[in-house]
Enzyme design. Structure first.
Site, mmCIF file in Angstrom:
data_model
loop_
_atom_site.group_PDB
_atom_site.id
_atom_site.type_symbol
_atom_site.label_atom_id
_atom_site.label_comp_id
_atom_site.label_asym_id
_atom_site.label_seq_id
_atom_site.Cartn_x
_atom_site.Cartn_y
_atom_site.Cartn_z
ATOM 1 N N GLU A 172 0.902 -1.146 -0.025
ATOM 2 C CA GLU A 172 -0.071 -0.104 -0.103
ATOM 3 C C GLU A 172 0.956 1.342 0.085
ATOM 4 O OE1 GLU A 172 -3.973 1.781 2.305
ATOM 5 O OE2 GLU A 172 -3.005 0.361 3.334
ATOM 6 N N GLU A 271 -12.500 1.742 0.936
ATOM 7 C CA GLU A 271 -11.789 2.114 2.135
ATOM 8 C C GLU A 271 -11.993 3.413 2.423
ATOM 9 O OE1 GLU A 271 -7.656 0.754 4.465
ATOM 10 O OE2 GLU A 271 -7.692 2.189 2.650
#
Length: 312
Positions: A172, A271
């Site tokens: 990420e 998210e």
């Protein structure tokens, strides 16, 4: 619960604790509710732990902190609901973060790899094929090239742990603090190409990347081969699409046609937080996704544009 399932063009994955007002606080009921809405995937971005000094529960329950028997129950519920389990977060071993991978410190690396082994256990219980991994923070005593090599080495060892089980590290890019090492899609691309394993792919988080670099569609095209997973959140505020500056309808259409050209079906994790509280906020979130997902799917697949040099 609604019996009308909406058919989405893309594989969106809401996270646990996103629909607590509509489905209740029990994650098992939430999983069933998410399937009932027509989604095909689910994720969990919580990483609550005793050493984490803030509450991540709005993003999920934190799979690493759950008992094995409960993970088995979650996994069965997800499977019975016909959902695919998306990514979950590998909880940072220490807080605040340290240069665990960038430093090349062998003791730190071993701590990281032990966490990876636990990640395999968690993933197998909930039938997950992705786990979110961070490259931690800069080691300011080393050149960035050496730090990059250290991260690649650590991720290769981690790939040896995950790959036999068909689990992919979702690496990420982050924007929360200037000391975080992995910040751009180009950098993530370099790391994934350096590791050169099917179990190490980029998590293209559009919220973080809009804050760090912008120009999202061009960067999607640039690093497409190493993207394994998407996540979304609008800027500013990290709320649902349509609440900020990102044109998610155009981006989703672009992803749809790129996927169609290669017969891919990447998960797009929701998210983000909600712009409104209560059931009203959850309904607004669903409406926002339907609006962004309402694009023309009948166009020909995307053709690469060639830039011609002007005649001399």
């Amino acid at each position: 619960m609604s019996s009308l399932k909406y058919k989405y063009n893309l594989n969106y994955a809401p996270h646990i604790n996103l629909f607590t007002n509509s489905a209740g606080k029990d994650p098992i009921d939430q999983i069933k509710y998410i399937a009932d809405l027509g989604f095909k995937a689910i994720e969990d971005s919580g990483f609550n732990a005793s050493h984490i000094p803030f509450d991540t529960s709005p993003m999920g329950i934190g799979m690493f902190g759950q008992e094995p028997s409960y993970l088995d129950k979650i996994g069965k519920t997800i499977a019975d609901a016909g959902l695919t389990m998306g990514t979950f977060v590998m909880t940072p071993p220490v807080w605040p973060p340290v240069a665990m991978l960038t430093s090349g410190n062998l003791e730190f690396r071993e701590t990281f790899l032990k966490k990876c082994k636990k990640g395999v256990e968690v993933a197998r219980r909930i039938n997950a094929k992705f786990v979110t991994v961070s490259a931690d923070v800069y080691d300011r005593s080393l050149p960035v090239e050496v730090q990059t090599a250290n991260v690649i080495d650590a991720l290769r060892y981690a790939a040896d742990i995950f790959e036999p089980h068909g689990i992919t590290m979702a690496l990420e890019t982050l924007s929360d603090h200037h000391e975080l090492f992995l910040r751009t899609s180009e950098q993530a691309y370099l790391l994934c190409r350096g590791v050169n394993r099917t179990s190490c792919k980029m998590l293209f988080d559009m919220y973080h990347l809009q804050r760090n670099i912008g120009n999202l569609i061009a960067h999607i095209d640039m690093v497409w081969s190493e993207i394994g997973y998407f996540q979304v959140g609008d800027v500013p505020g990290r709320k649902e699409p349509g609440t900020g500056e990102i044109n998610y309808k155009n981006i989703f259409k672009h992803i749809y046609h790129k996927q169609k050209a290669e017969d891919k079906n990447l998960i797009i994790g929701m998210e983000h937080f909600k712009s409104k509280e209560g059931i009203e906020g959850e309904n607004a979130l669903l409406e926002a996704y339907k609006q962004c997902d309402d694009f023309n799917t009948s166009s020909d697949i995307i053709k690469e544009k060639k830039i011609l040099s002007p005649a001399v």
